[in-house]
Design an enzyme around this catalytic site. Sequence first.
Site, PDB file in Angstrom:
ATOM      1  N   LYS A 169       4.042  11.038 -13.733  1.00  0.00           N
ATOM      2  CA  LYS A 169       5.209  10.236 -13.476  1.00  0.00           C
ATOM      3  C   LYS A 169       6.288  10.152 -14.766  1.00  0.00           C
ATOM      4  CE  LYS A 169       8.157   6.811 -12.156  1.00  0.00           C
ATOM      5  NZ  LYS A 169       8.898   6.952 -11.188  1.00  0.00           N
ATOM      6  N   LYS A 237      12.063   2.052 -20.724  1.00  0.00           N
ATOM      7  CA  LYS A 237      10.533   1.749 -20.812  1.00  0.00           C
ATOM      8  C   LYS A 237       9.777   3.342 -20.773  1.00  0.00           C
ATOM      9  CE  LYS A 237       8.897   0.879 -17.254  1.00  0.00           C
ATOM     10  NZ  LYS A 237       8.144   1.218 -15.913  1.00  0.00           N
TER      11      LYS A 237
HETATM   12  P1  NAP Z   1      11.779  -4.988 -10.049  1.00  0.00           P
HETATM   13  O1  NAP Z   1      12.853  -5.148  -8.869  1.00  0.00           O
HETATM   14  O2  NAP Z   1      12.232  -5.749 -11.477  1.00  0.00           O
HETATM   15  O3  NAP Z   1      10.548  -5.876  -9.580  1.00  0.00           O
HETATM   16  C1  NAP Z   1       9.410  -6.134 -10.276  1.00  0.00           C
HETATM   17  C2  NAP Z   1       8.489  -7.234  -9.923  1.00  0.00           C
HETATM   18  O4  NAP Z   1       7.591  -7.592 -10.731  1.00  0.00           O
HETATM   19  C3  NAP Z   1       9.510  -8.622  -9.706  1.00  0.00           C
HETATM   20  O5  NAP Z   1       9.411  -9.201  -8.469  1.00  0.00           O
HETATM   21  C4  NAP Z   1       9.070  -9.503 -10.947  1.00  0.00           C
HETATM   22  O6  NAP Z   1       9.142 -11.116 -10.669  1.00  0.00           O
HETATM   23  C5  NAP Z   1       7.805  -9.019 -11.061  1.00  0.00           C
HETATM   24  N1  NAP Z   1       7.057  -9.178 -12.211  1.00  0.00           N
HETATM   25  C6  NAP Z   1       7.698  -8.827 -13.506  1.00  0.00           C
HETATM   26  N2  NAP Z   1       6.833  -9.156 -14.654  1.00  0.00           N
HETATM   27  C7  NAP Z   1       6.084 -10.090 -14.204  1.00  0.00           C
HETATM   28  C8  NAP Z   1       4.887 -10.555 -14.651  1.00  0.00           C
HETATM   29  N3  NAP Z   1       4.626 -10.493 -16.102  1.00  0.00           N
HETATM   30  N4  NAP Z   1       3.871 -11.100 -13.769  1.00  0.00           N
HETATM   31  C9  NAP Z   1       4.122 -11.104 -12.614  1.00  0.00           C
HETATM   32  N5  NAP Z   1       5.277 -10.726 -11.866  1.00  0.00           N
HETATM   33  C10 NAP Z   1       6.081  -9.980 -12.767  1.00  0.00           C
HETATM   34  O7  NAP Z   1      11.367  -3.689 -10.474  1.00  0.00           O
HETATM   35  P2  NAP Z   1      11.202  -2.457  -9.570  1.00  0.00           P
HETATM   36  O8  NAP Z   1      12.379  -1.585  -9.715  1.00  0.00           O
HETATM   37  O9  NAP Z   1      10.777  -2.589  -8.273  1.00  0.00           O
HETATM   38  O10 NAP Z   1      10.298  -1.498 -10.277  1.00  0.00           O
HETATM   39  C11 NAP Z   1       8.799  -1.713 -10.438  1.00  0.00           C
HETATM   40  C12 NAP Z   1       8.093  -0.718 -10.852  1.00  0.00           C
HETATM   41  O11 NAP Z   1       8.270   0.586 -10.281  1.00  0.00           O
HETATM   42  C13 NAP Z   1       8.313  -0.159 -12.345  1.00  0.00           C
HETATM   43  O12 NAP Z   1       7.085   0.186 -13.013  1.00  0.00           O
HETATM   44  C14 NAP Z   1       9.349   0.832 -12.391  1.00  0.00           C
HETATM   45  O13 NAP Z   1       9.564   1.712 -13.250  1.00  0.00           O
HETATM   46  C15 NAP Z   1       8.663   1.652 -11.044  1.00  0.00           C
HETATM   47  N6  NAP Z   1       9.767   2.250 -10.246  1.00  0.00           N
HETATM   48  C16 NAP Z   1      10.987   1.921  -9.779  1.00  0.00           C
HETATM   49  C17 NAP Z   1      11.975   2.563  -9.073  1.00  0.00           C
HETATM   50  C18 NAP Z   1      13.466   2.148  -8.600  1.00  0.00           C
HETATM   51  O14 NAP Z   1      14.051   2.843  -8.236  1.00  0.00           O
HETATM   52  N7  NAP Z   1      13.713   0.714  -8.881  1.00  0.00           N
HETATM   53  C19 NAP Z   1      11.569   3.941  -8.680  1.00  0.00           C
HETATM   54  C20 NAP Z   1      10.287   4.454  -9.017  1.00  0.00           C
HETATM   55  C21 NAP Z   1       9.402   3.632  -9.779  1.00  0.00           C
HETATM   56  P3  NAP Z   1      10.582 -11.492 -10.487  1.00  0.00           P
HETATM   57  O15 NAP Z   1      11.253 -11.495  -9.184  1.00  0.00           O
HETATM   58  O16 NAP Z   1      10.274 -12.889 -10.936  1.00  0.00           O
HETATM   59  O17 NAP Z   1      11.487 -11.054 -11.668  1.00  0.00           O
END
Ligand code: NAP
Length: 297
Positions: A169, A237
């Site tokens: 990744k 990150k």
């Molecule tokens: P996101 O929308 O910010 O979702 C992250 C979730 O985790 C949120 O619901 C957040 O809660 C929760 N969270 C954050 N810190 C936390 C903690 N300490 N304890 C408990 N819950 C917590 O992010 P995302 O885009 O879905 O990305 C998630 C992962 O997938 C990341 O590692 C990212 O690098 C990876 N990823 C993302 C994509 C993309 O296109 N977005 C693609 C591939 C991989 P809140 O709602 O309270 O903030």
Amino acid sequence: MTTIGFVGLGIMGGPMARHLLTAGHDVTGFNRSPEKTRPLVDAGGRAAGSVAEAAENADVIALMLPDSPDVETVLTDGILDVAKPGTLIIDFSTIRPDVAKDLATRAAEHGLRMIDAPVSGGQTGAENATLSIMVGGHHDDVTEARPLLDIVGKTVVHVGPSGAGQTVKAANQLIVAGNIALLAEALVFLEAHGADLPAAVEVLGGGLAGSAVLNQKAQKMLDADYTPGFRIDLHHKDMGIVADAARAAGVVTPVGALVAQLVAATRAAGHGGLDHSALHRTIGELSGGTRSTDGAG
Ligand code: NAP
């Protein structure tokens, strides 16, 4: 039917949890901000009031959290001492490969099993269940997880032992960041020449310059629509993960290092919450600003 506890219902986790539910599994979701459990509940799933509540009766616990410390905290505070012996933890988050390996060892010490299964394909891939999933872990655990991975992903590959999924990744994020930066530069260049931008993008997409990045990000750049998607904060990150892992292996990533600085500059300018296509804005500003990178195009 598998009983699944899903922690982290953000941009990616929300649709992934719903796909598991509609495939017939019993899904209980937890999200730090409780309102994000609503779409899962509306689709027939359950909302938990804590990580422990989502984890305690689960056969499989899925995690989709931002960063290594988040996964470590959630595991330590709500899962390791709570989950049933033998529970399989699938970590879909993108975190450091060394941390993924350590956490799998800690899970094993608690009688649990953990695989790393970071994904690529963006929000569209999560919504359409077409993610590419790079999986690290023991063969038997990966085999057991595969039917669930196949529900949210289209390309699911076991790439090696624990942590190997995160290493692949990291390479993915290096390639994507470089692609986005060069696409942004090309669009700024074309705009400066007064080119017909939609026509240029169409023909570029049919040749060797074509890519999934071009397909998904060019229009966002032309529209200066930088709503995430994949936040700059998350790519920052990931470029840190790449830099540390490259240093640990004694290899250099000169182009990656340059792109990491452009990502960092975008973040430093206050745009960490924008989509990574906002690299277009930063690169446009380096040339004095353009109509589209100023958001006026
Ligand atoms: P996101 O929308 O910010 O979702 C992250 C979730 O985790 C949120 O619901 C957040 O809660 C929760 N969270 C954050 N810190 C936390 C903690 N300490 N304890 C408990 N819950 C917590 O992010 P995302 O885009 O879905 O990305 C998630 C992962 O997938 C990341 O590692 C990212 O690098 C990876 N990823 C993302 C994509 C993309 O296109 N977005 C693609 C591939 C991989 P809140 O709602 O309270 O903030």
